[in-house]
Scaffold this active site. Structure first.
Site, short mmCIF file in Angstrom:
data_model
loop_
_atom_site.label_atom_id
_atom_site.label_comp_id
_atom_site.label_asym_id
_atom_site.label_seq_id
_atom_site.Cartn_x
_atom_site.Cartn_y
_atom_site.Cartn_z
N ARG A 139 0.85 -1.20 0.00
CA ARG A 139 0.00 0.00 0.00
C ARG A 139 0.88 1.24 0.00
O ARG A 139 1.81 1.37 0.80
CB ARG A 139 -0.90 0.03 1.23
CG ARG A 139 -1.69 1.35 1.33
CD ARG A 139 -2.67 1.36 2.47
NE ARG A 139 -2.08 1.72 3.74
CZ ARG A 139 -2.53 2.69 4.56
NH1 ARG A 139 -3.57 3.42 4.21
NH2 ARG A 139 -1.94 2.92 5.69
N ARG B 139 -6.19 17.64 7.81
CA ARG B 139 -4.92 17.58 8.54
C ARG B 139 -4.58 18.96 9.06
O ARG B 139 -4.91 19.97 8.44
CB ARG B 139 -3.78 17.13 7.62
CG ARG B 139 -4.01 15.77 7.10
CD ARG B 139 -2.73 15.03 6.77
NE ARG B 139 -2.98 13.67 7.15
CZ ARG B 139 -2.24 12.93 7.93
NH1 ARG B 139 -1.11 13.40 8.40
NH2 ARG B 139 -2.56 11.71 8.23
N LYS C 88 -12.66 3.21 1.45
CA LYS C 88 -12.27 3.11 2.86
C LYS C 88 -13.43 3.55 3.74
O LYS C 88 -13.95 4.65 3.59
CB LYS C 88 -11.03 3.97 3.13
CG LYS C 88 -9.78 3.40 2.43
CD LYS C 88 -8.62 4.37 2.49
CE LYS C 88 -8.02 4.51 3.86
NZ LYS C 88 -6.86 5.45 3.83
N THR D 148 -5.44 -1.53 10.19
CA THR D 148 -4.98 -0.59 11.22
C THR D 148 -4.84 -1.15 12.63
O THR D 148 -5.75 -1.77 13.17
CB THR D 148 -5.84 0.69 11.24
OG1 THR D 148 -5.92 1.19 9.90
CG2 THR D 148 -5.23 1.77 12.11
P1 PGA Z 1 -5.10 5.60 6.96
O1 PGA Z 1 -6.38 4.71 6.76
O2 PGA Z 1 -4.03 4.72 7.52
O3 PGA Z 1 -4.82 6.10 5.62
O4 PGA Z 1 -5.56 6.65 7.91
C1 PGA Z 1 -6.65 3.58 7.51
C2 PGA Z 1 -7.41 3.87 8.78
O5 PGA Z 1 -7.83 5.00 9.04
O6 PGA Z 1 -7.62 2.88 9.49
MN MN Z 2 -7.72 6.70 7.78
#
Ligand code: PGA
Ligand code: MN
Length: 480
Positions: A42, A83, A225, A283
């Site tokens: 990724r 962000r 996502k 995650t």
């Molecule tokens: P990120 O997405 O790592 O790009 O934030 C995955 C998450 O939020 O679990």
């Molecule tokens: Mn995320």
């Protein structure tokens, strides 16, 4: 396990996605990670510029070719993610109870930069703002337009460029930002297999991404996502529009109550499975391995439980991107996956059979089950699958035996790297539409995927490469 691969680590059925970053971008490390079981790398585009990603995508492809072990590339776009900006001193110290300022510009007061004006404008009195995975909590006192006064609710040292979550807020932010479009431009010259969209909120977000990809001729599959309340509320339409899903537990665990995560993980995995769309559980799976060579018991259980949930893939983020033990993390993840798959029983699902293809695939699965009751000798399924659909439909049943998908498309071969239990094999058919099982079996034996005498369940059509042309299920013994 019967199917052989160049690397034993790839004999598992649950796929491993690893995020690439400074800890894992050397040629030697990429090689070791692939050998240890990484199926998909990724590229998290919220870090690094276009060139950083381009160079490393090329490198992964080169090493995968050298090792003769297919690996897919997932380009993860930032989307409507919020962000904070950079601090002059890289970080600031926050005291509990103090009042500070959110603003687009640095001021004489203690300031956290919010580069996006829309976000600042939207903040209302008493609203809670979370920063850095929810570790930092603020309460809005007063929105003065150019600056917003907030109360710090927990002390600590906050670093630059951390993510912001506004739980429950419905902000009208564009689903694809300029930086994402630049990454898509890059993917024209440097093709990728999957494009993931962060903070997908609706079907329209995916449709817009599709449009941008089509405009450029980017042919990757789209992973939505699921990481906020809106994506949960609109999950059915998002699943319908996307090619696959990521249970993005990092942001999801901040945007909704943390204790709801296991429930949604299971629900999402089941719904993806019923439709044959790959789902990644992501995650903090082995989070403590960022700093420690061994995971906690709870983390080991988390990976194993995702396997018990029949996820298509499990993912590593910081563990491989910027952790101290990227290789150990992949090795341990692979061990947990292999051991758990071996011990876990089979699972039945009531997968819909509303097309003739699905009915045929169900017929193949039932034949396998029937044969298993007789003598347990079926070694694998062999599926002729040009687009990958037949292999994905069979994968829904999560059979104990491997699904060997024979395809004449490199694209399909790579895209199946995210699908549970499938080993895609690229094979060129010299006589156009004509295929012969003999030729296919010879190739699979040569590649040591099958051996003479093996019994297999085959799904094929009358002709090669006709969409929805699957018509035959047969039980074959490899002889020649
Ligand atoms: P990120 O997405 O790592 O790009 O934030 C995955 C998450 O939020 O679990
Ligand atoms: Mn995320």
């Amino acid at each position: 396990m019967e199917v052989r691969s160049l690397f034993p680590a790839h004999m598992k059925k649950t796929k491993i996605v690893a995020t690439i970053g400074p800890s894992s971008d050397s040629p030697k490390m990429i090689e070791k990670l692939i050998e240890s079981g990484v199926d998909v790398f990724r590229f998290n585009t919220k870090h690094g510029d276009v060139d950083w990603h381009r160079v490393r995508i090329k490198l992964v492809k080169k090493i995968s070719a050298k090792l003769r072990q297919p690996v897919a590339i997932l380009l993860d776009l930032q989307g409507p993610e919020i962000r904070i900006g950079k601090f002059p001193e890289a970080e600031i110290k926050l005291e509990c109870g103090e009042t500070i300022v959110f603003s687009q510009e640095q001021s004489s007061e203690k300031t956290i930069i919010f580069p996006n004006k829309k976000v600042l404008q939207s903040l209302k009195k008493d609203q809670i703002v979370l920063i850095d995975d929810g570790f930092f909590k603020f309460q809005v006192l007063e929105n003065q337009g150019k600056k917003v006064l907030v109360k710090v609710l927990c002390a600590g040292i906050l670093g630059s460029r951390k993510g912001v979550n506004l739980p429950g807020a419905d902000l009208d932010l564009p689903s694809i930002i300029q930086a994402d479009l630049e990454k898509l431009d890059m993917a024209v010259k440097e093709p990728v297999d999957f494009v993931a969209l962060s903070f997908t909120r609706s079907r329209e977000d995916i449709q817009l991404l599709k449009k941008e990809m089509l405009k450029r001729g980017v042919r990757a599959k789209i992973i939505a996502k699921i990481e906020n309340k809106k994506s949960i509320d609109n999950f059915s339409q998002i699943l319908d529009e996307a090619d696959g899903i990521m249970v993005a537990r990092g942001d999801l665990g901040v945007e909704i109550d943390l204790y709801q995560i296991p429930y949604w993980q299971k629900k999402i995995i089941n719904q993806c499975r019923e439709l044959g769309k790959p789902v990644i559980t992501a995650t903090q799976m082995l989070q403590s391995m960022v700093n420690c060579p061994k995971p906690t018991r709870a983390e080991v259980s988390d990976v194993a439980n995702a396997v018990y949930d029949y996820t298509d893939a499990v993912m590593l983020s910081g563990e491989t991107a910027n952790g101290n033990y990227p290789l150990e993390a992949v090795q341990i993840m692979n061990q947990i996956v292999c051991y758990t798959e071996d011990k876990r029983g089979s699972s039945d699902i009531q997968a819909k059979t509303d097309t003739s293809l699905k009915a045929i695939v169900k017929g193949a699965f039932n034949l396998y089950k029937g044969m298993t009751a007789v003598n347990d000798n079926v070694k694998a399924f062999v599926v002729l699958s040009q687009t990958g659909t037949t292999a994905k439909m069979l994968s829904r049943y999560r059979p104990e035996k491997p699904i060997i998908a024979v395809t004449e498309s490199i694209e399909t071969r790579n895209q199946l790297l995210l699908t549970y239990g499938v080993y895609a094999d690229f094979l060129h058919f010299p006589r156009g539409n004509i295929h012969s099982l003999r030729m296919i079996f010879q190739d699979l034996v040569k590649k040591q995927l099958l051996a003479k005498g093996d019994l297999v369940v085959v799904i094929k059509g009358k002709q090669w490469k006709l969409p929805d042309g699957m018509s035959t299920v047969s039980l074959e013994t490899i002889v020649f």
